[in-house]
Scaffold this motif. Structure first.
Motif, PDB file in Angstrom:
ATOM      1  N   ASN A 185     -36.867 -21.502  65.048  1.00 30.71           N
ATOM      2  CA  ASN A 185     -37.046 -20.564  66.154  1.00 30.71           C
ATOM      3  C   ASN A 185     -37.870 -21.129  67.307  1.00 30.71           C
ATOM      4  N   ASP A 186     -38.888 -21.885  67.001  1.00 25.16           N
ATOM      5  CA  ASP A 186     -39.734 -22.443  68.055  1.00 25.16           C
ATOM      6  C   ASP A 186     -38.941 -23.415  68.924  1.00 25.16           C
ATOM      7  N   TYR A 187     -38.163 -24.283  68.281  1.00 27.17           N
ATOM      8  CA  TYR A 187     -37.347 -25.226  69.049  1.00 27.17           C
ATOM      9  C   TYR A 187     -36.241 -24.493  69.801  1.00 27.17           C
ATOM     10  N   LEU A 188     -35.632 -23.505  69.160  1.00 29.54           N
ATOM     11  CA  LEU A 188     -34.578 -22.733  69.813  1.00 29.54           C
ATOM     12  C   LEU A 188     -35.099 -22.061  71.078  1.00 29.54           C
ATOM     13  N   ALA A 189     -36.317 -21.564  71.020  1.00 32.16           N
ATOM     14  CA  ALA A 189     -36.925 -20.939  72.201  1.00 32.16           C
ATOM     15  C   ALA A 189     -37.084 -21.945  73.333  1.00 32.16           C
ATOM     16  N   LYS A 190     -37.450 -23.182  73.002  1.00 29.81           N
ATOM     17  CA  LYS A 190     -37.597 -24.223  74.021  1.00 29.81           C
ATOM     18  C   LYS A 190     -36.257 -24.560  74.669  1.00 29.81           C
ATOM     19  N   TYR A 229     -37.576 -12.651  68.246  1.00 29.18           N
ATOM     20  CA  TYR A 229     -38.483 -13.766  68.532  1.00 29.18           C
ATOM     21  C   TYR A 229     -38.201 -14.352  69.917  1.00 29.18           C
ATOM     22  N   LEU A 230     -36.922 -14.540  70.229  1.00 28.31           N
ATOM     23  CA  LEU A 230     -36.563 -15.104  71.533  1.00 28.31           C
ATOM     24  C   LEU A 230     -36.941 -14.155  72.660  1.00 28.31           C
ATOM     25  N   LYS A 231     -36.727 -12.863  72.448  1.00 27.29           N
ATOM     26  CA  LYS A 231     -37.107 -11.884  73.469  1.00 27.29           C
ATOM     27  C   LYS A 231     -38.610 -11.937  73.755  1.00 27.29           C
ATOM     28  N   GLU A 232     -39.389 -12.240  72.740  1.00 34.51           N
ATOM     29  CA  GLU A 232     -40.839 -12.202  72.880  1.00 34.51           C
ATOM     30  C   GLU A 232     -41.463 -13.544  73.247  1.00 34.51           C
ATOM     31  N   HIS A 233     -40.722 -14.642  73.061  1.00 40.40           N
ATOM     32  CA  HIS A 233     -41.343 -15.955  73.235  1.00 40.40           C
ATOM     33  C   HIS A 233     -40.682 -16.860  74.293  1.00 40.40           C
ATOM     34  N   VAL A 234     -39.547 -16.480  74.834  1.00 39.79           N
ATOM     35  CA  VAL A 234     -38.879 -17.323  75.827  1.00 39.79           C
ATOM     36  C   VAL A 234     -39.288 -16.896  77.227  1.00 39.79           C
TER      37      VAL A 234
END
Length: 391
Positions: free
Chosen positions: A149-154, A187-192
């Motif tokens: 998820n962390d890499y996907l957000a990047k 997660y993406l909604k909150e971290h991207v």
């Protein structure tokens, strides 16, 4: 709470056509594209232009005749792919290039023989190049379901920075459980960073039978586009079924989501896709299967005859099916036989029905199904027929 719009991205003509033996020619694609446009889909993924001259021709032809939907062309994160996709979309009123790259460690290491930094740069460059041709660019992170998820957000941040208007988060292998996939979207909604500048899209495969559930869970967690196909056709076990996700949102208004789909066209379009692709949905397929509104159990038949919604959560007319089907078998009861007999012209009293029902059971035990024409034989060979006839 105000109802929110969910866009329907149909990929029947691209991912759906990847079913072995379901290749469509340009004329067939045009027929289906017109019907999809009439159905009310927001996006029609018309094909993969670089894959063959035939696909290029089909995308170009579809672009000319679609009046309402966005026409989308797929490409890899390769400059020539993107350029050819743009050329195929020249005549589209609302063109979209759909470009992307695999982001899971499996894809990065084994498919691309690369590393995360290089893939991140390729993602940015692909979107940036596609943006030079069209305003509407969708980026797909292939195998996002198995991507950290962390890499996907990047990667998503890089795509947005390059100009992506839509972020496709595919569960390419159909591996995710609904709560896992929903959590990924959340997660993406909150971290991207700048996530509000793009629509999150879900593209779920059905390898574990979870494509529809995953799609709905994605919407509940912030996605606003569902990528799906008529009848759920597609690579391997298929994609999320358009008719399923649309009717789930319609039948559960408390979710506060709506689509532009005219659901009364669903059954007819399902039949049309089956005809041209030569593959029919299984009889027990939700919404459009032959048995979706058919009842053969006596208890169920009695309930439906008395009040349809006793055993049906949808009105068949809402999806374009004329009426529910009462199917006579050895499991059917007197209520169903009386109903069918009345339709055939026999108004049976209770005593007459008892007599005919005994004859019916003997007949039904010898046959898988009792057809409407068989009713006449069953009634006319009963001991009480003379009384029925004289009445």
């Amino acid at each position: 709470m105000a109802t929110q719009k969910v866009e329907i991205f149909d990929t029947t003509l691209r991912d759906g056509e990847q079913v072995p033996g379901c290749k469509l020619n340009t004329e067939q694609k045009l027929i289906l594209a017109r019907k999809l446009d009439e159905l009310g889909v927001d996006v029609i993924e018309a094909g993969f232009a670089i894959s063959s001259p035939g696909d290029f021709k089909s995308i170009e032809a579809i672009s000319k005749i679609v009046n309402n939907a966005t026409v989308c062309g797929l490409s890899r994160a390769v400059k020539n792919d993107i350029k050819v996709a743009a050329e195929a979309l020249t005549y589209a009123k609302k063109p979209r290039i759909h470009t992307g790259i695999g982001t899971s460690d499996s894809h990065i290491k084994h498919k691309f023989k690369s590393n995360r930094e290089e893939v991140l740069q390729r993602a940015y460059d692909a979107v940036k190049y596609a943006k030079s041709f069209v305003e509407d660019v969708e980026f797909y992170a292939e195998d996002a379901g198995r991507t950290d998820n962390d890499y996907l957000a990047k990667v998503c941040e890089a795509a947005i920075k390059a100009g992506a208007t839509v972020l496709n988060i595919p569960d390419t292998t159909g591996y995710c459980l609904p709560q896992e996939y929903g959590a990924k979207i959340k997660y993406l909604k909150e971290h991207v960073k700048d996530i509000d500048k793009a629509i999150i899209s879900c593209h779920c495969h059905n390898d574990l039978g979870l494509a529809t559930a995953n799609s709905i869970e994605a919407i509940r967690n912030g996605a606003r586009q569902i990528e799906c196909t008529i009848n759920g056709i597609g690579e391997r076990a298929g994609n999320a079924a358009l008719e399923e996700v649309v009717m789930i949102l319609k039948q559960h208004p408390y979710l506060n989501f709506e689509t532009n789909i005219n659901s009364q066209h669903l059954f007819a379009l399902s039949q049309l896709v089956s005809k041209h692709m030569g593959i029919s949905p299984q009889p027990n397929k939700a919404i459009v299967g032959a048995n979706a509104f058919a009842h053969s159990s006596g208890i169920h038949q009695d309930g439906v005859i008395k009040r349809r919604d006793t055993y049906e959560i949808m009105d068949p007319k809402d999806v374009g099916v004329t009426e529910s089907a009462i199917v006579l078998t050895a499991r059917s009861g007197r209520a169903a036989l009386a109903y069918k007999a009345k339709n055939a012209g026999y108004n049976l009293t209770k005593l007459q029905l008892d007599e005919v029902y005994a004859n019916f059971l003997n007949f039904a035990d010898q046959h898988k199904q009792v057809n409407d024409d068989d009713i006449h034989q069953i009634v006319e060979t009963s001991n009480i027929y003379r009384e029925i006839k004289s009445a």
